[in-house]
Design a protein around this motif. Structure first.
Motif, short mmCIF file in Angstrom:
data_model
loop_
_atom_site.label_atom_id
_atom_site.label_comp_id
_atom_site.label_asym_id
_atom_site.label_seq_id
_atom_site.Cartn_x
_atom_site.Cartn_y
_atom_site.Cartn_z
N UNK A 40 -5.11 1.75 -1.78
CA UNK A 40 -5.18 0.54 -2.57
C UNK A 40 -4.15 -0.44 -2.03
N UNK A 41 -4.44 -1.72 -2.22
CA UNK A 41 -3.48 -2.76 -1.90
C UNK A 41 -3.14 -3.43 -3.23
N UNK B 104 0.84 -1.20 0.00
CA UNK B 104 0.00 0.00 0.00
C UNK B 104 0.88 1.25 0.00
N UNK B 105 0.53 2.23 -0.82
CA UNK B 105 1.32 3.47 -0.86
C UNK B 105 1.03 4.36 0.34
N UNK B 106 1.35 3.86 1.52
CA UNK B 106 1.02 4.54 2.77
C UNK B 106 2.28 4.56 3.63
N UNK B 107 2.49 5.65 4.33
CA UNK B 107 3.61 5.74 5.26
C UNK B 107 3.23 4.98 6.53
N UNK B 108 3.77 3.78 6.69
CA UNK B 108 3.44 2.95 7.85
C UNK B 108 4.46 3.09 8.98
N UNK C 136 -8.88 -0.69 2.84
CA UNK C 136 -8.79 0.26 3.96
C UNK C 136 -8.05 -0.44 5.09
N UNK C 137 -7.36 0.35 5.92
CA UNK C 137 -6.57 -0.25 6.98
C UNK C 137 -6.59 0.64 8.22
N UNK D 287 -11.21 -5.32 2.52
CA UNK D 287 -11.27 -5.22 1.05
C UNK D 287 -12.62 -5.77 0.59
N UNK D 288 -12.85 -5.75 -0.70
CA UNK D 288 -14.08 -6.35 -1.21
C UNK D 288 -14.00 -7.87 -1.12
#
Lengths: 1005, 189
Positions: B143-144, B125-129, B150-151, B163-164
């Motif tokens: 997006x994953x 995921x393009x997220x700063x974790x 969502x997270x 997710x779906x």
């Protein structure tokens, strides 16, 4: 002879011997060796054949810029072509093979090309293979494909045995390059509190400073490197990564970095490469500089190397490239090589310095070591074929008359240094020409800019043209502090470390050696080793009118292929400038494009391979379909059963069986993939009246209505049944592929045009499993399971009703896409499988037959129902399909209404939908065109229609089709011809598109 | 009650992080004016937690509210209570312009736990974790790889991914690949 020295080699561990194979031979190196240093240690001077002339080639460089030493490595699942020996760390079991020769490296048939070299000048292919035209495809191209290319492609059946991944990183400051400049910049930024990533493409920190020597703050530079790395490792806000290359700089501080995790230890578990996708506030490019070759005759013979590489092999790997090293230079830096050679106990017969005035302090030091220095001289010619045997010395100012002959094994050349400006330039950073150093360097006033219009790349140290140790550290310290400051941190006031730069005499640009070299010498003076481009080729291109450097690049292939001209670009454009009689900055550079060096395809793909190459959407009944032999059809990202063939049954037979079972008794369809959109609000009816061509606001709660949706240009984009759930709420069914698209379409109109309408939309497609129960016995099955009134009167066609089926609460829509008595039953997805099982069991006495998408298609075609994507292709309007009944004439407006009134849309010559019945009962090929008399302007036969759907109808026992035909509805009974690609012609009668149960008696029971 | 099934029936994988399908959860999409008192009362009444701010989530046990967009919330309750919760909220919102819809079965839910969980998600995921970039109480819709997801965090080193339902297997396989042995990034752990 190149060999391992008794001592030295700061990168290798002599206690750890490593065995590897080269062209099948077992060779030994040490841990820390690159493949290049290990080959040199084993006297493997020749490492490949050149691209075009198949000339013997040796290792030229010691780093990423290496053009020649490219190998096929690995076998089968680990095979990879074009691996640079200079950046490949050896490991036990490494298998390397040289490229571009046949039958062997030592004896190569293709070398005959060299004899023909005067017939293979720049642009040879373009000039020669133009005529005759047919020969290109059948003769020339196959031949060129055979001989072109360096490494071979992996075998088609082999699969990459490694894994790869991506990682998303977020940093304030990313420093590319772990030499002294990068380390200092990272330290300055890190001390200011910025979140910093510093990466180094090799396995070791410090770059080449430790080889070049010098003192920082009074201590050897190696101590400075160790101390700075330790300081960075101690900072929690700093991440250090080795074997990681800055591959590309993109808009908005986006950066790709390529981490090689397992190349040097392939037996360890884990991904081989990781591609970092980084967002950086500021990017510091501390990417160093690359030494330029000199252009003299025979400068490609194995043993001619960059001066810096010669001392790298001695100092870093304890490898002597040869006993006698002639140094040829136009600057002082190469004297360091002479001194390093001498200090290693080897011989330097002569330093050939092209400058009349010679060098500065380093030259004095070389002379003090007893080395002969010849100034104002150049190399006329290198002797030898598979390795250097000696050089002929001449006056640089002359035309190449030989003054002296000197025997040697290695020629160490230096034409000056070019800052690595690639990453600065990727996203638009501009360059200035530095006359004094004869190099392009970043123009700090014209950086690549980010979303705020601010420069986001800061060059540092040698990459910024500050080539001296002291100047480089000062520059890098400033860059690191500025990067921290610009990302909202407070840099300290500490001073940059101090290093005294040696006083060096000025470089003199030398683009050709000797400057007056005649044609014969120029034809042997290589600019681009990898593509076999010589000085004479670029000059020829200039004479033939190639003034743009980009055109010259393509014409001559200068600067192409895997090294992208890291060694050749500046020399090539200098020669081009000279030939054009213009200054170098006017010629400019070719475009620097990512990646900096090639990165693996695996890293680009990341995790997306095999079962996770693409998402595959599954319905709640997917496992049942799979277990029952479904033959799958991809529909968008869904997999739907096409049919369920029994053992030994063909697909066609299975489809026919499924259709007949449904028509005669009972079929079950997994319809879960159909799009389901909830539209709710006081304005929902008004909104749907705009979206559909027909009236939806008049629909009564509890009822269903079929509707068509058009784009604002009038073309059909989707269709489906709308159910009104209550006064404010509608459920819109879309096509399987249309759910997300139509949801977005609705949101777009609500957010941009009708933002003040009170409507909310939610996509609930996946909330429900939906099962169609179809056929004359459909009601009987449901009545077995339910107490609710399911009679024709109590639950009529085009109504919906909440029904409890054996304790499962369902919603049932009495709609039909098959023409049969049909119920579509909807339950929450978690209960879908239970309902499916229940219906199969309850329907067993009626021979309940699950059917797939093909049976669905056949049955809808028998009924003349259109299918979005078959009867429509983005150019079809509802009127073309005879769907006037579904287009409201009362409504003031709907999307597409005005477009459908345009003259072309109302043209009576638009092809219209009809049914087609083959005269002999055969099936017309899909997509076939009906021909008309005469030919068009292109000499093609005129056409008057085309097939949109065509099937074998098991119900009617014959081929049926639908198609769009000129004046079709007015030509009932006429026979038209459809030539197939199979050589046959299919004659078909124009008929009504409803082939079966025209009055709808079966679905209305 | 009939037999209800989550997409992967509790599948589990242990690598550098533990990935578990968390089974069926009650999830309700609520769209409306989030500043409206009726809307606030309806959702907090059912979920028993405070209204979250932008990009925030409040949870207690299986109940919670997540901010999804300027006019959308996700209300969470136990799976079996979702239908009742929809009715309760609809009743509370009579006359208001709002949409309350049960999406429990349109979703698949995963727990990703362990010291390397941040890194596993950071691969997909393009997220700063990083701990600074992402912490408890935050939610990200992103997006994953190639699908929406969502997270949020359910505890230290514990993440919940939604997710779906149709792509549950794809997401599970992605997480498995990202949690493969030997693939530690060494950045967040």
């Amino acid at each position: 002879m190149s060999t391992r020295l008794a001592q030295g080699g700061r990168r290798i561990d002599r206690r750890k011997s490593v065995e590897f194979r080269f062209n099948g031979k077992r060779l030994k190196g040490y841990e820390g060796d690159t493949l290049a240093s290990a080959l040199l240690a084993n006297d493997q001077m020749m490492v490949g054949r050149s691209f075009k002339y198949h000339r013997p080639r040796g290792i030229v460089a010691s780093g990423a810029e290496e053009p020649n030493a490219l190998f096929n490595t690995g076998e089968g699942a680990t095979f990879e072509p074009n691996q640079r020996a200079t950046t490949t760390e050896i490991f036990a079991g490494l298998e390397a093979k040289s490229q571009n020769h046949w039958p062997s490296l030592e004896f190569d048939i293709g070398a005959v090309n060299a004899k023909l070299s005067r017939f293979l000048p720049a642009g040879f292919y373009y000039k020669t293979f133009m005529f005759p035209r047919f020969a290109w495809k059948h003769l020339y191209e196959p031949f060129i494909r055979q001989s072109a290319g360096l490494g071979r492609a992996p075998e088609a059946e082999d699969r990459d045995g490694d894994t790869y991944e991506h990682f998303y990183g977020f940093f304030d400051v990313v420093v590319i390059g772990g030499g002294v400049a990068g380390l200092q910049a990272a330290k300055a930024a890190g001390e200011a509190g910025a979140k910093v990533l510093v990466m180094e493409q090799t396995a070791q920190w410090g770059g080449r400073a430790a080889v070049d020597g010098g003192e920082v703050d009074g201590a050897p530079v190696a101590d400075y490197i160790a101390a700075t790395v330790a300081a960075l490792e101690a900072m929690e806000n700093v991440t250090l990564r080795r074997r990681m290359m800055g591959a590309g700089v993109y808009d908005h501080g986006y950066l790709l970095a390529y981490e090689r995790l397992r190349d040097h230890c392939p037996d360890e578990a884990g991904p081989r490469h990781r591609l970092w996708r980084i967002r950086a506030g500021r990017i510091v490019t501390a990417t160093g500089a690359i030494e330029r070759p000199l252009s003299f005759a025979g400068n490609d013979i194995p043993g001619v190397m960059l001066a810096s590489a010669v001392r790298d092999y001695i100092v870093d790997y304890g490898v002597s490239p040869g006993d006698r090293v002639v140094v040829v230079t136009n600057n002082d830096d190469a004297y360091r090589t002479a001194i390093a050679v001498k200090e290693a106990g080897l011989s330097v017969p002569v330093i050939v310095d092209a400058r009349v005035g010679g060098g500065g302090a380093l030259a004095d030091q070389a002379r003090a070591l007893g080395i002969r220095v010849e100034t104002g001289k150049g190399i006329a010619k290198v002797h030898g074929t598979k390795r250097v045997e000696g050089v002929a010395i001449c006056a640089q100012a002359g035309e190449g008359a030989v003054l002296d002959e000197v025997g040697c094994d290695v020629v160490a050349m230096s034409g000056g240094w070019s800052p690595v400006v690639h990453l600065w330039s990727h996203c638009g950073g501009k360059l200035n020409w530095d006359e004094a150093q004869a190099c392009f360097r970043p123009d700090g006033n014209r950086p690549p800019t980010d979303q705020d219009g601010e420069g986001f790349v800061l060059p540092a140290g040698a990459a910024n043209g500050e080539l001296g140790l002291g100047a480089g550290l000062t520059d890098a310290d400033a860059a690191g502090k500025r990067a921290a400051d610009e990302t909202g941190h407070k840099p300290g006031r500490g001073k940059a470390p101090v290093a005294a730069d040696v006083d060096e005499a000025a470089l003199e640009p030398v683009w050709l050696m000797p400057q007056g070299a005649g044609a014969k010498l120029r034809m042997k003076a290589w600019l681009d080793y990898q593509n076999d481009v010589k000085v004479s080729d670029v000059q020829l291109a200039a004479r033939e009118g190639y003034e743009s450097v980009e055109h010259t690049k393509r014409y001559t292939t200068l600067g192409m292929a895997t090294d992208q001209g890291k060694l050749s670009n500046i020399n090539g454009l200098a020669i081009l400038s000279d030939a054009l009689g213009q200054p170098i900055p006017q010629t400019g550079t070719t475009t620097f494009r990512p990646p900096y060096t090639p990165i693996s395809m695996g890293a680009i793909a990341g995790e997306a391979r095999a079962e996770i190459f693409q998402p595959l959407r599954r319905t709640p009944m997917h496992d049942w379909h799979e277990a029952n032999g479904a033959h799958w059809e991809p529909v968008g990202q869904w997999r739907r059963p096409y049919c369920y063939p029994k053992t030994g049954e063909s697909h066609a037979a299975a489809v026919a069986r499924e259709v007949m079972a449904t028509r005669e008794s009972l079929g079950l369809l997994d319809a879960s993939t159909l799009g389901k959109l909830i539209v709710k609000g006081p304005d929902a009816g008004r909104f749907l009246d705009m979206l559909y061509t027909n009236m939806m606001s008049t629909l009564k709660p509890g009822k269903c209505r079929y509707g068509l949706m058009c784009s604002e240009n009038g073309f059909l984009i989707d269709d489906g049944v709308v159910a009104r759930l209550d006064d404010d709420t509608f459920l819109c069914h879309t096509t399987t592929g249309g759910a997300e698209r139509i949801h977005a379409h609705m949101e777009e109109w609500l957010q941009t045009e009708w933002w003040d309408w009170k409507v909310y939309v939610a996509n609930v497609t996946e909330q429900y499993a939906q099962i169609a129960v179809v056929g004359p016995n459909a009601r009987k099955v449901l009545e077995k399971l339910s107490e609710d009134d399911l009679s024709a009167e109590g639950f009529p066609f085009m109504a919906w009703k909440d029904v409890t089926l054996n304790r499962i609460k369902t919603r049932v829509y009495r709609i039909s896409f098959s023409g049969e008595l049909s119920y579509e039953i909807s339950v929450p997805a978690s209960e879908g499988r239970a309902l499916w099982n229940m219906l199969l069991e309850a329907g067993d006495e009626y021979g309940a037959t699950p059917y797939g998408t093909e049976a669905l298609h056949v049955m809808r075609a028998e009924k003349g129902f259109i299918m979005i994507g078959d009867e429509t292709d983005g150019t079809v309007i509802p009127q073309d399909l005879g769907l006037h009944w579904a287009i409201s004439k009362k409504k003031e407006d709907f999307l597409g209404k005005r477009a459908q009134e345009r003259s072309h849309m109302t043209d009576p010559k638009r092809w219209k939908l009809v049914g087609l019945e083959t005269v002999d009962g055969s099936v017309i090929p899909d997509g076939a065109y009906a021909v008309a008399d005469g030919t068009n302007a292109n000499g093609q036969r005129n056409v008057q229609g085309r097939v949109t759907s065509t099937y074998f109808s098991p119900t009617l026992g014959r081929g049926i089709a639908m198609g769009l035909v000129l004046n079709g509805p007015d030509r009932m009974g006429e026979v038209i011809s459809f030539p197939g690609t199979d050589g046959k012609t299919y004659d078909a009668k124009i008929v009504d598109p409803v082939f079966y149960d025209k009055d709808g008696e079966k679905q209305n029971v | 009650m009939s037999e209800t099934l989550s997409a992967l029936k509790g599948a589990r994988f242990a690598g550098i992080a533990v990935v578990t399908e968390a089974g069926l959860r009650g999830m309700i999409t609520v769209r409306g004016d989030l500043a409206d008192t009726d809307v606030k009362n309806a959702v907090t009444g059912v979920a028993g937690v405070d209204m979250p701010g932008q990009r925030e989530i409040n949870t207690v046990g299986e109940r919670g509210i997540a901010w999804m967009s300027p006019d959308e919330l996700l209300v969470m309750v136990p799976h079996g209570e979702a239908e009742q919760a929809v009715e309760t909220m609809n009743a509370a919102l009579t006359g208001a312009h709002a949409l309350v819809v049960n999406v429990s079965d349109a979703r698949a839910v995963f727990d990703v736990t362990g010291p390397h969980a941040r890194e596993v998600l950071g691969k997909l995921m393009p997220v700063d974790f990083s701990a600074v970039g992402f912490g408890p109480g935050m939610i990200r819709r992103s997006r994953m790889a190639q699908v929406p997801a969502a997270v949020w965090m359910t505890g230290e080193d514990a993440f919940r991914v939604v997710c779906f339902r149709s792509v549950a297997q794809y997401v599970f396989d992605l997480l498995k690949a990202a949690a493969a042995e030997g693939s530690e990034v060494g950045l967040y752990a």
